[in-house]
Design a protein around this motif. Structure first.
Motif, PDB file in Angstrom:
ATOM      1  N   PRO A  71      43.395  41.589  40.691  1.00 51.07           N
ATOM      2  CA  PRO A  71      43.283  40.915  39.397  1.00 51.07           C
ATOM      3  C   PRO A  71      43.651  41.808  38.221  1.00 51.07           C
ATOM      4  O   PRO A  71      44.192  41.320  37.225  1.00 51.07           O
ATOM      5  CB  PRO A  71      41.833  40.462  39.354  1.00 51.07           C
ATOM      6  N   THR A  72      43.394  43.111  38.327  1.00 47.57           N
ATOM      7  CA  THR A  72      43.721  43.972  37.180  1.00 47.57           C
ATOM      8  C   THR A  72      45.209  44.237  37.075  1.00 47.57           C
ATOM      9  O   THR A  72      45.709  44.589  36.008  1.00 47.57           O
ATOM     10  CB  THR A  72      42.957  45.309  37.292  1.00 47.57           C
ATOM     11  N   ARG A  73      45.951  44.075  38.177  1.00 47.43           N
ATOM     12  CA  ARG A  73      47.402  44.213  38.144  1.00 47.43           C
ATOM     13  C   ARG A  73      48.089  42.865  37.973  1.00 47.43           C
ATOM     14  O   ARG A  73      49.307  42.785  37.884  1.00 47.43           O
ATOM     15  CB  ARG A  73      47.912  44.864  39.432  1.00 47.43           C
ATOM     16  N   GLY A  74      47.297  41.813  37.967  1.00 44.48           N
ATOM     17  CA  GLY A  74      47.860  40.487  37.823  1.00 44.48           C
ATOM     18  C   GLY A  74      48.713  40.083  39.011  1.00 44.48           C
ATOM     19  O   GLY A  74      49.763  39.478  38.854  1.00 44.48           O
ATOM     20  N   SER A  75      48.231  40.400  40.224  1.00 41.89           N
ATOM     21  CA  SER A  75      49.033  40.150  41.410  1.00 41.89           C
ATOM     22  C   SER A  75      48.186  39.514  42.501  1.00 41.89           C
ATOM     23  O   SER A  75      47.087  39.985  42.803  1.00 41.89           O
ATOM     24  CB  SER A  75      49.637  41.460  41.922  1.00 41.89           C
ATOM     25  N   ILE A  76      48.680  38.437  43.081  1.00 43.18           N
ATOM     26  CA  ILE A  76      48.094  37.798  44.258  1.00 43.18           C
ATOM     27  C   ILE A  76      49.219  37.607  45.256  1.00 43.18           C
ATOM     28  O   ILE A  76      50.280  37.096  44.906  1.00 43.18           O
ATOM     29  CB  ILE A  76      47.444  36.439  43.931  1.00 43.18           C
ATOM     30  N   THR A  77      49.027  38.019  46.500  1.00 44.61           N
ATOM     31  CA  THR A  77      50.078  37.902  47.511  1.00 44.61           C
ATOM     32  C   THR A  77      49.503  37.356  48.806  1.00 44.61           C
ATOM     33  O   THR A  77      48.330  37.578  49.130  1.00 44.61           O
ATOM     34  CB  THR A  77      50.744  39.259  47.805  1.00 44.61           C
ATOM     35  N   LEU A  78      50.324  36.655  49.546  1.00 48.33           N
ATOM     36  CA  LEU A  78      50.006  36.231  50.901  1.00 48.33           C
ATOM     37  C   LEU A  78      51.060  36.849  51.803  1.00 48.33           C
ATOM     38  O   LEU A  78      52.214  36.431  51.809  1.00 48.33           O
ATOM     39  CB  LEU A  78      50.011  34.704  51.018  1.00 48.33           C
TER      40      LEU A  78
END
Length: 584
Positions: A83-90
């Motif tokens: 969340p602090t890097r603004g990244s969500i990955t699958l």
């Protein structure tokens, strides 16, 4: 909700309210709270405390490992966020999180801006593209996956992303025979529930994007398009949404929904290529690249522009360079189904087709709204005007017109008498296929594709080219272009000592049996020497003939018979012409 950021408009929806609450609790140090219940976040094994992944209710653990791979647990284990890097990955694919109302907002705006029909078409198409991208994602992420598990993973993706809970009633498929029929229940569909919340009870099924997604995900696993119909919908106050899937052949080509999907939903251009790409990654057709794609590679960009602009196409180039393949590729991309034929300009059928298209008004998207004419320079003047009227006619989209010629575009008017108006109408995006002598780097891949697409000539598996054979072919002069190359390869396959392998020596043996080429004509050189005399008036045809006869008589010492043989005439013919010359 969670939307995938990679790919084309791919949308993954996730029921994430608890997920968002957990992120906030972890970042603020609030710890677990009653609102979180069994949903919580834990730090991954990475040393970077910003890398996170999600875990679920322990009571559901047994259910998460059921079914084929990737299981729901596999998918969740590959869901990571920072969340602090603004990244969500699958599994490395970028994701975006947004509210589940996004799809409903998009739908409502499309209906207001266009119409309900156009909105449905666009949502079905977006879903189709998303499903196709997800099929590719699964095959890339789990390359050793059993094809059956990869195929059924689409239902698990639907569930893990919060789109819907899938209950399988039946799922019968056989990839080898392209057989498929499926019956599924969709519980708590996000599309249906959001529609019902906003608009109340629906009068017809509304899960457009999910239906398109199912077709997009399933179709790449077969050599036939698979379509799903929603036969009941919870937005209509049914207990659950129910979808039935079959191939287009099983539904029937005349089925209204099949016609809608084929003619309006399927995106134009490149879709069959993407499906072929997915099939190769799943192990289907790995040794059989599409031959037409390789043939049209030098002009692919222009062909794409023709498709996008829906303009006529003028395809020129030497005989055998692939003009027919380019026309076939345009038809396949524009219509996907229907018979492909090319009609010669001198055939009576051209007039019949022109009359039929003019009578129908060139109905767009119909499989018969296509006319390919070879030898366009031979088209009669009245039919040229009829074709021009068809191309420039008003009132909606026009049928696809493809003109084919071995004459250069600038010669069609100057030498062949093509109407200038028609020539300009056909040359919006002129396409010229180069001869094979200008495509030496492509000869190896083309040769392999030709062998792969042809039936085996001997009682053995199809022959394969060695690298040395490809290098030898790349240095060849093939004036007959593709037919010449195809015949040479077939001959080499028959001559090869090993029926499964064609080597450079086999290519040389096949070349030795090529018919001898005739010596290049010197007529053009003679004309170049004589043309100035004709142009300035110092030379006439009668004067040239008289000079030739005089020289032949002088060389044979006035022997008429010998002079006649020298000139390729009979003695009486030469005697008559000599007498006529003397009288003049």
């Amino acid at each position: 909700m969670l939307r995938r950021g990679a790919g084309r408009w791919g949308v993954w929806v996730l029921n994430c309210w608890q997920f968002v609450m957990a992120v906030a609790a972890d970042l603020t140090g609030a710890g677990k709270c009653a609102a979180l219940q069994h949903y919580y976040l834990v730090t991954s094994s990475s040393s970077n405390d910003q890398d996170r992944h999600m875990k679920t209710n322990p009571d559901e653990s047994a259910l998460l490992t059921r079914g084929g791979r990737p299981t729901l647990r596999d998918l969740l284990d590959h869901l990571e966020f920072s969340p602090t890097r603004g990244s969500i990955t699958l599994n490395g694919a970028r994701m975006l999180m947004s509210r589940a109302t996004f799809g409903s907002d998009l739908r409502d705006q499309l209906v207001r801006r266009y119409s309900e029909h156009e909105a449905m078409v666009l949502m079905l198409r977006l879903g189709y593209l998303s499903g196709r991208e997800d099929a590719e994602f699964i095959l890339q992420s789990w390359p050793e996956l059993d094809p059956g598990d990869a195929f059924t993973a689409g239902t698990r993706l639907h569930m893990v992303t919060g789109t819907v809970r899938v209950e399988t009633i039946s799922n019968d498929f056989d990839f080898d025979t392209d057989r498929f029929s499926g019956d599924f229940l969709w519980h708590d569909s996000v599309e249906a529930s959001e529609y019902h919340r906003r608009h109340g009870r629906a009068l017809q099924p509304v899960c457009w994007m999910q239906t398109g997604y199912a077709a997009g995900y399933a179709s790449p696993f077969f050599r036939k398009l698979v379509l799903f119909k929603e036969t009941s919908c919870s937005a209509m106050s049914h207990k659950a949404c129910r979808v039935v899937g079959k191939t287009v052949d099983q539904w029937g080509r005349d089925d209204p929904f099949v016609q809608l999907f084929l003619n309006e939903v399927l995106p134009t251009g490149g879709d069959h290529v993407a499906n072929a790409r997915i099939n190769r990654r799943s192990g289907k057709g790995a040794d059989a690249p599409d031959l037409d794609d390789l043939i049209i590679a030098p002009v692919r960009a222009r062909l794409d522009l023709v498709l996008q602009g829906r303009v006529p196409a003028l395809i020129t180039g030497p005989a055998g360079a692939g003009r027919r393949a380019a026309a076939r590729w345009l038809h396949k991309c524009r219509f996907r189904h229907g018979n492909f034929t090319i009609t010669h300009a001198g055939s009576p059928e051209v007039g019949e087709r022109l009359a039929a298209l003019r009578k129908s008004g060139g109905q767009p998207y119909a499989s018969d709204a296509f006319l390919a004419i070879s030898g366009i320079e031979n088209l009669s003047t009245d039919r040229q005007w009829a074709l021009l009227d068809l191309i420039t006619g008003q009132g909606g989209q026009q049928p696809m017109i493809v003109a084919i010629s071995d004459m250069a575009a600038d010669r069609l008017v100057a030498e062949a008498g093509l109407l200038p108006e028609l020539a300009y109408a056909l040359q919006v995006m002129p396409i010229t296929l180069p001869p094979l002598k200008d495509r030496s780097a492509d000869l190896g891949p083309l040769s392999r594709a030709i062998l792969a697409s042809a039936p085996s000539l001997r009682d053995a598996p199809k022959a394969q080219l060695t690298d040395a054979a490809c290098d030898r072919i790349a240095r060849l002069d093939l004036p007959g272009n593709l037919p010449h190359l195809r015949g040479l390869l077939q001959r080499a396959a028959l001559l090869a000592a090993d029926p499964k392998c064609i080597d450079a020596a086999d290519i040389d043996a096949a070349l030795a049996l090529d018919p001898p080429r005739s010596a290049p004509s010197q007529h053009s050189d003679i004309w170049d020497a004589l043309a100035p005399g004709f142009e300035n008036g110092s030379l006439t045809l009668d004067g040239l003939n008289a000079t030739l006869m005089q020289k032949a008589m002088a060389q044979t010492e006035n022997n008429v018979a010998a002079a006649a043989r020298l000139l390729g005439l009979t003695r009486p013919q030469l005697a008559y012409r000599l007498g006529q010359s003397e009288r003049e």
